[in-house]
Motif scaffolding. Structure first.
Motif, short mmCIF file in Angstrom:
data_model
loop_
_atom_site.label_atom_id
_atom_site.label_comp_id
_atom_site.label_asym_id
_atom_site.label_seq_id
_atom_site.Cartn_x
_atom_site.Cartn_y
_atom_site.Cartn_z
N ASN A 61 -23.94 -3.71 7.79
CA ASN A 61 -24.57 -3.05 6.65
C ASN A 61 -24.43 -1.54 6.66
N ASP A 62 -24.42 -0.91 7.82
CA ASP A 62 -24.25 0.54 7.85
C ASP A 62 -22.88 0.94 7.30
N ILE A 94 -28.85 -3.00 -0.18
CA ILE A 94 -28.63 -3.01 1.28
C ILE A 94 -29.75 -2.24 1.98
N LEU A 95 -30.08 -1.07 1.46
CA LEU A 95 -31.14 -0.28 2.08
C LEU A 95 -32.48 -1.00 2.02
N ARG A 96 -32.76 -1.68 0.90
CA ARG A 96 -34.00 -2.47 0.79
C ARG A 96 -34.03 -3.56 1.85
N ASP A 125 -26.92 -7.75 -15.43
CA ASP A 125 -26.90 -6.61 -14.51
C ASP A 125 -28.24 -5.89 -14.51
N LEU A 126 -28.80 -5.69 -15.71
CA LEU A 126 -30.11 -5.05 -15.79
C LEU A 126 -31.18 -5.91 -15.10
N ALA A 127 -31.16 -7.20 -15.36
CA ALA A 127 -32.13 -8.10 -14.73
C ALA A 127 -32.03 -8.04 -13.21
N ASN A 128 -30.81 -8.06 -12.69
CA ASN A 128 -30.62 -8.03 -11.24
C ASN A 128 -31.09 -6.71 -10.63
N ALA A 129 -30.86 -5.62 -11.33
CA ALA A 129 -31.32 -4.32 -10.83
C ALA A 129 -32.85 -4.27 -10.83
N ILE A 130 -33.45 -4.77 -11.89
CA ILE A 130 -34.92 -4.79 -11.95
C ILE A 130 -35.47 -5.69 -10.86
N ARG A 131 -34.83 -6.83 -10.62
CA ARG A 131 -35.24 -7.74 -9.56
C ARG A 131 -35.27 -7.03 -8.21
N GLY A 132 -34.17 -6.34 -7.88
CA GLY A 132 -34.11 -5.62 -6.61
C GLY A 132 -35.19 -4.56 -6.49
#
Length: 179
Positions: A61-62, A94-96, A125-132
């Motif tokens: 991940n880094d 990734i950071l989350r 894409d908007l839904a997935n960003a809001i989910r994260g």
């Protein structure tokens, strides 16, 4: 080695699809090197994205964050705000997942600002960003804000008929509302 980054990228994605992750990593790395040498920033962004995805698959991940951040900076300089938003959202994801809440937050906020203001943003894409972002805010203990985000994500998932997203949103809303 091929002289065409797009050929290497295509072969790398095929290797990734076939779960030959080390082969994919090598092919993406060759495409990165070739793109850097030719000065083709768009091809470099595509190659770095694939390399970041593959590093993430390999649980590196880094390294994945490094590749995605470089990709984001390239997209920031190109007339492609949706690719930038998509990339910076992946940095946030990734950071989350690494519990770096304060480092992930600005990634989501920037991605969401772009997605919300761009007329061609795909709903998923908007839904997935809001989910994260909802997951991040939930982990930060901001219950009311998280519920609001989950409700928004739920309505978007419903629009695009992604039942798994609707169910996940309902589950989080129920859990948070019971606190």
């Amino acid at each position: 080695m091929s002289n065409n980054p797009d050929t290497l990228i295509s072969s790398a994605y095929q290797a990734r699809k076939e779960k030959r992750l080390q082969d994919a990593k090598q092919l993406f790395a060759e495409a990165v090197e070739l793109s850097r040498g030719s000065g083709d920033r768009a091809a470099l962004a595509r190659a770095l994205t694939g390399l970041g995805q593959t590093e993430r698959d390999l649980k590196n991940n880094d390294q994945a964050v490094q590749h995605y951040r470089e990709t984001a900076e390239i997209y920031r300089s190109l007339p492609d705000p949706l690719s930038f938003a998509h990339t910076i959202r992946h940095v946030g994801d990734i950071l989350r997942n690494q519990n770096s809440i304060e480092r992930a937050r600005p990634c989501y906020e920037e991605a969401l600002t772009i997605y919300r203001t761009h007329s061609e943003t795909p709903t998923l894409d908007l839904a997935n960003a809001i989910r994260g972002f909802a997951l991040l805010i939930e982990n930060a203990g901001e219950t009311e804000h998280a519920i609001s985000l989950w409700r928004e994500a739920r309505s978007l998932y419903e629009v695009v008929n992604v039942q798994a997203g609707v169910q996940e949103s309902d589950d989080h809303i129920k859990k948070l509302a019971s606190k």
